[in-house]
Design a protein around this motif. Sequence first.
Motif, PDB file in Angstrom:
ATOM      1  N   LEU A 165       7.195  -3.382   1.094  1.00 43.63           N
ATOM      2  CA  LEU A 165       6.355  -4.005   0.068  1.00 43.63           C
ATOM      3  C   LEU A 165       6.343  -5.504   0.341  1.00 43.63           C
ATOM      4  O   LEU A 165       7.399  -6.116   0.506  1.00 43.63           O
ATOM      5  N   VAL A 166       5.168  -6.094   0.416  1.00 44.42           N
ATOM      6  CA  VAL A 166       5.047  -7.543   0.586  1.00 44.42           C
ATOM      7  C   VAL A 166       5.035  -8.173  -0.798  1.00 44.42           C
ATOM      8  O   VAL A 166       4.209  -7.809  -1.646  1.00 44.42           O
ATOM      9  N   LEU A 167       5.946  -9.108  -1.041  1.00 42.07           N
ATOM     10  CA  LEU A 167       6.170  -9.603  -2.395  1.00 42.07           C
ATOM     11  C   LEU A 167       5.945 -11.099  -2.544  1.00 42.07           C
ATOM     12  O   LEU A 167       6.246 -11.670  -3.597  1.00 42.07           O
ATOM     13  N   ASN A 168       5.394 -11.741  -1.523  1.00 47.22           N
ATOM     14  CA  ASN A 168       5.114 -13.172  -1.596  1.00 47.22           C
ATOM     15  C   ASN A 168       3.849 -13.438  -0.796  1.00 47.22           C
ATOM     16  O   ASN A 168       3.338 -12.559  -0.110  1.00 47.22           O
ATOM     17  N   ASN A 169       3.366 -14.664  -0.840  1.00 46.58           N
ATOM     18  CA  ASN A 169       2.038 -14.947  -0.273  1.00 46.58           C
ATOM     19  C   ASN A 169       2.012 -15.187   1.235  1.00 46.58           C
ATOM     20  O   ASN A 169       0.955 -15.394   1.812  1.00 46.58           O
ATOM     21  N   LEU A 170       3.155 -15.187   1.900  1.00 48.78           N
ATOM     22  CA  LEU A 170       3.297 -15.332   3.353  1.00 48.78           C
ATOM     23  C   LEU A 170       2.915 -16.724   3.877  1.00 48.78           C
ATOM     24  O   LEU A 170       2.851 -16.922   5.089  1.00 48.78           O
ATOM     25  N   ALA A 171       2.696 -17.673   2.973  1.00 49.85           N
ATOM     26  CA  ALA A 171       2.366 -19.027   3.430  1.00 49.85           C
ATOM     27  C   ALA A 171       3.481 -19.584   4.307  1.00 49.85           C
ATOM     28  O   ALA A 171       3.222 -20.227   5.337  1.00 49.85           O
ATOM     29  N   GLU A 172       4.723 -19.324   3.933  1.00 47.12           N
ATOM     30  CA  GLU A 172       5.862 -19.827   4.699  1.00 47.12           C
ATOM     31  C   GLU A 172       5.891 -19.231   6.106  1.00 47.12           C
ATOM     32  O   GLU A 172       6.249 -19.912   7.070  1.00 47.12           O
ATOM     33  N   LEU A 174      14.289  -7.713 -10.790  1.00 47.88           N
ATOM     34  CA  LEU A 174      12.870  -7.395 -10.928  1.00 47.88           C
ATOM     35  C   LEU A 174      12.260  -8.192 -12.064  1.00 47.88           C
ATOM     36  O   LEU A 174      12.737  -8.138 -13.204  1.00 47.88           O
ATOM     37  N   ARG A 175      11.207  -8.947 -11.738  1.00 48.84           N
ATOM     38  CA  ARG A 175      10.461  -9.690 -12.748  1.00 48.84           C
ATOM     39  C   ARG A 175       8.977  -9.576 -12.440  1.00 48.84           C
ATOM     40  O   ARG A 175       8.535  -9.971 -11.356  1.00 48.84           O
ATOM     41  N   ASP A 176       8.207  -9.050 -13.362  1.00 50.09           N
ATOM     42  CA  ASP A 176       6.757  -8.960 -13.202  1.00 50.09           C
ATOM     43  C   ASP A 176       6.367  -8.325 -11.871  1.00 50.09           C
ATOM     44  O   ASP A 176       5.488  -8.820 -11.159  1.00 50.09           O
ATOM     45  N   ASN A 177       7.039  -7.243 -11.538  1.00 49.64           N
ATOM     46  CA  ASN A 177       6.732  -6.453 -10.338  1.00 49.64           C
ATOM     47  C   ASN A 177       6.947  -7.221  -9.032  1.00 49.64           C
ATOM     48  O   ASN A 177       6.322  -6.933  -8.010  1.00 49.64           O
ATOM     49  N   VAL A 178       7.847  -8.180  -9.078  1.00 50.01           N
ATOM     50  CA  VAL A 178       8.293  -8.926  -7.900  1.00 50.01           C
ATOM     51  C   VAL A 178       9.814  -8.983  -7.960  1.00 50.01           C
ATOM     52  O   VAL A 178      10.396  -9.000  -9.054  1.00 50.01           O
ATOM     53  N   LEU A 179      10.460  -9.018  -6.816  1.00 55.83           N
ATOM     54  CA  LEU A 179      11.911  -9.067  -6.768  1.00 55.83           C
ATOM     55  C   LEU A 179      12.398 -10.475  -6.434  1.00 55.83           C
ATOM     56  O   LEU A 179      11.751 -11.202  -5.662  1.00 55.83           O
ATOM     57  N   TYR A 180      13.557 -10.827  -6.999  1.00 57.53           N
ATOM     58  CA  TYR A 180      14.168 -12.131  -6.781  1.00 57.53           C
ATOM     59  C   TYR A 180      15.612 -11.956  -6.329  1.00 57.53           C
ATOM     60  O   TYR A 180      16.313 -11.044  -6.779  1.00 57.53           O
ATOM     61  N   ASP A 233      11.090   2.211  -8.985  1.00 56.41           N
ATOM     62  CA  ASP A 233      10.031   1.865  -9.921  1.00 56.41           C
ATOM     63  C   ASP A 233       9.024   0.878  -9.335  1.00 56.41           C
ATOM     64  O   ASP A 233       7.824   0.981  -9.591  1.00 56.41           O
ATOM     65  N   ILE A 234       9.514  -0.090  -8.556  1.00 57.32           N
ATOM     66  CA  ILE A 234       8.581  -1.061  -7.994  1.00 57.32           C
ATOM     67  C   ILE A 234       7.721  -0.414  -6.907  1.00 57.32           C
ATOM     68  O   ILE A 234       6.533  -0.709  -6.764  1.00 57.32           O
ATOM     69  N   PHE A 235       8.299   0.531  -6.171  1.00 55.65           N
ATOM     70  CA  PHE A 235       7.479   1.289  -5.210  1.00 55.65           C
ATOM     71  C   PHE A 235       6.382   2.049  -5.941  1.00 55.65           C
ATOM     72  O   PHE A 235       5.200   2.004  -5.548  1.00 55.65           O
ATOM     73  N   ARG A 248       2.380   1.840  -5.482  1.00 61.93           N
ATOM     74  CA  ARG A 248       1.730   3.049  -4.974  1.00 61.93           C
ATOM     75  C   ARG A 248       0.600   3.491  -5.895  1.00 61.93           C
ATOM     76  O   ARG A 248      -0.473   3.922  -5.429  1.00 61.93           O
ATOM     77  N   TYR A 249       0.819   3.408  -7.215  1.00 57.43           N
ATOM     78  CA  TYR A 249      -0.183   3.904  -8.164  1.00 57.43           C
ATOM     79  C   TYR A 249      -0.881   2.773  -8.918  1.00 57.43           C
ATOM     80  O   TYR A 249      -1.357   2.967 -10.032  1.00 57.43           O
ATOM     81  N   LEU A 250      -0.947   1.613  -8.295  1.00 61.47           N
ATOM     82  CA  LEU A 250      -1.563   0.446  -8.924  1.00 61.47           C
ATOM     83  C   LEU A 250      -2.983   0.732  -9.377  1.00 61.47           C
ATOM     84  O   LEU A 250      -3.391   0.335 -10.475  1.00 61.47           O
ATOM     85  N   HIS A 251      -3.760   1.418  -8.551  1.00 70.67           N
ATOM     86  CA  HIS A 251      -5.162   1.691  -8.869  1.00 70.67           C
ATOM     87  C   HIS A 251      -5.407   3.101  -9.388  1.00 70.67           C
ATOM     88  O   HIS A 251      -6.555   3.491  -9.614  1.00 70.67           O
TER      89      HIS A 251
END
Length: 334
Positions: free
Chosen positions: A123-130, A252-258, A292-294, A298-301
């Motif tokens: 799962l990609v969880l950041n914008n990849l700018a870095e 887990l916060r707002d469907n992103v991991l920290y 849960d985050i998977f 997976r079922y976002l849409h």
Amino acid sequence: MKNGIYTLANDYVYNQLVALLNSIEVNVGKSMPVCVIAYDDRVDKVRAEVAKRDNVTLLEDPALFAPWEDLSRKVWQAHPTAFKIWQEKGIEGVYRIGMNRRYCAFDREAPFERFAYFDADVLVLNNLAEIFQALDKHEFVVYDFQYKDLSHIYNIQSSKLLEVFPQNRLESEIFCAGFYAGRKGIFTSEKLNTVVSSLAAGEAEILYMSAPNQSVLNYMIMRSHIPVYNLALELPKNKSTGCSVTSSHFELRDNVLYDRGNQLTYLHYIGVSTKLFNRICDGENLDCPYRDIFLHYRYLHEPENRPQFTGKPKPYNPPPSLGTRVLRKLGLSR
């Protein structure tokens, strides 16, 4: 196209692919081009999914795959025992040769000038700018802690290993092939010829047969003297994050991991079988780290299709019963 993301998939990993694509859509953006490399010919479901997404394409080009598959055969033909051992296990040719199609991202005819590659179990969880900023200065970028475990990259039983690569390089340059970023064209024909000839001269025994694509890619990078820029080593310790599902402390916060307050770049479900993901998506209440985050991605849409579970999930690999443990202790069971 300048920047893009690659992954590798077929219909067997369809559920994981959908989760990955949705995570990219949410956390990187719909404008980022994504190319799915066909692992093999079983891509009917993948093709239908790709058709729904304007920024995603499916790469099924035998002419582009051919030289890299041929390279894979030459690499393993140099190994003293690989083909014999694989054949004894019923494997014809190179084990999981479809995985090696990922190398076509380095081809001069590949779609993206610069790219990030992710396995489908990510799962990609950041914008990849870095990541792409790092590619401004470096040819090859990784972000993981594989350097702590050499045993899944090279054959650590080989006495030749330290003759080929010194200890300091083995401790700092190896990486997990589940994610890396690079530029097309970094492997010249001269570099690839050196890879093949060096392996044929006796270095092939250092390759790790159980993860052939990962071992070979590490060898290709190191033998070609392409510097590896690992953000896990380069970032300040209070800024770097983990990436593996084996780490249990992510928040887990707002469907992103920290990780200790820092947002993960990606989560790699390393060691979690595709079979488990498919059984969960089929409605079996099985346990899985960060399940849960998977399921969210997976079922976002299609939230109406998300499995609804009740009760405590069953362990995927349940511990042995008391009777089995007693028999093992007595030496009566394996």
